[in-house]
Design a protein around this motif. Structure first.
Motif, mmCIF file in Angstrom:
data_model
loop_
_atom_site.group_PDB
_atom_site.id
_atom_site.type_symbol
_atom_site.label_atom_id
_atom_site.label_comp_id
_atom_site.label_asym_id
_atom_site.label_seq_id
_atom_site.Cartn_x
_atom_site.Cartn_y
_atom_site.Cartn_z
ATOM 1 N N ARG A 8 0.836 -1.212 0.000
ATOM 2 C CA ARG A 8 0.000 0.000 0.000
ATOM 3 C C ARG A 8 0.867 1.256 0.000
ATOM 4 O O ARG A 8 0.544 2.247 -0.666
ATOM 5 C CB ARG A 8 -0.944 -0.011 1.192
ATOM 6 N N PHE A 9 1.969 1.221 0.742
ATOM 7 C CA PHE A 9 2.897 2.339 0.738
ATOM 8 C C PHE A 9 3.517 2.517 -0.642
ATOM 9 O O PHE A 9 3.618 3.634 -1.148
ATOM 10 C CB PHE A 9 3.993 2.126 1.793
ATOM 11 N N VAL A 10 3.908 1.418 -1.251
ATOM 12 C CA VAL A 10 4.502 1.470 -2.595
ATOM 13 C C VAL A 10 3.486 2.015 -3.594
ATOM 14 O O VAL A 10 3.821 2.842 -4.452
ATOM 15 C CB VAL A 10 5.009 0.073 -3.017
ATOM 16 N N ALA A 11 2.234 1.589 -3.485
ATOM 17 C CA ALA A 11 1.191 2.086 -4.390
ATOM 18 C C ALA A 11 0.956 3.576 -4.183
ATOM 19 O O ALA A 11 0.800 4.335 -5.153
ATOM 20 C CB ALA A 11 -0.103 1.305 -4.176
ATOM 21 N N PHE A 12 0.950 4.033 -2.941
ATOM 22 C CA PHE A 12 0.747 5.447 -2.641
ATOM 23 C C PHE A 12 1.874 6.298 -3.219
ATOM 24 O O PHE A 12 1.628 7.309 -3.893
ATOM 25 C CB PHE A 12 0.649 5.648 -1.126
ATOM 26 N N VAL A 13 3.104 5.895 -2.973
ATOM 27 C CA VAL A 13 4.263 6.637 -3.490
ATOM 28 C C VAL A 13 4.272 6.605 -5.013
ATOM 29 O O VAL A 13 4.571 7.615 -5.664
ATOM 30 C CB VAL A 13 5.573 6.079 -2.896
ATOM 31 N N SER A 14 3.916 5.478 -5.607
ATOM 32 C CA SER A 14 3.872 5.377 -7.070
ATOM 33 C C SER A 14 2.831 6.318 -7.657
ATOM 34 O O SER A 14 3.057 6.933 -8.705
ATOM 35 C CB SER A 14 3.567 3.946 -7.490
ATOM 36 N N CYS A 15 1.691 6.443 -6.992
ATOM 37 C CA CYS A 15 0.658 7.378 -7.466
ATOM 38 C C CYS A 15 1.141 8.819 -7.404
ATOM 39 O O CYS A 15 0.886 9.601 -8.328
ATOM 40 C CB CYS A 15 -0.615 7.215 -6.650
ATOM 41 N N ILE A 16 1.832 9.169 -6.341
ATOM 42 C CA ILE A 16 2.356 10.535 -6.217
ATOM 43 C C ILE A 16 3.396 10.809 -7.306
ATOM 44 O O ILE A 16 3.352 11.843 -7.987
ATOM 45 C CB ILE A 16 2.970 10.762 -4.814
ATOM 46 N N VAL A 17 4.316 9.892 -7.496
ATOM 47 C CA VAL A 17 5.353 10.064 -8.529
ATOM 48 C C VAL A 17 4.722 10.102 -9.914
ATOM 49 O O VAL A 17 5.111 10.911 -10.763
ATOM 50 C CB VAL A 17 6.411 8.942 -8.421
#
Length: 58
Positions: A8-17
């Motif tokens: 979930r953290f990886v998905a969140f950071v990926s969405c921001i990037v």
């Protein structure tokens, strides 16, 4: 408030990037890849600017 861990953290950071990348693409990357389009637009605006200055002088 939920704590983001793992995927979930990886998905969140990926969405921001991804959002930042999509925002910057037309402003930064596209002019570097397609220079001809922007050169013609720049020349067109230069011609119009010269015509406007010529009209103001008269």
């Amino acid at each position: 408030m939920a704590v983001l861990r793992g995927w979930r953290f990886v998905a969140f950071v990926s969405c921001i990037v991804g959002a930042v990348g999509l925002t910057l693409y037309p402003v930064v990357v596209d002019p570097m890849l397609n220079t001809e389009k922007y050169k013609s637009l720049q020349e067109y605006s230069k011609i119009k600017r010269d015509e406007l200055q010529h009209i103001k002088v008269k």
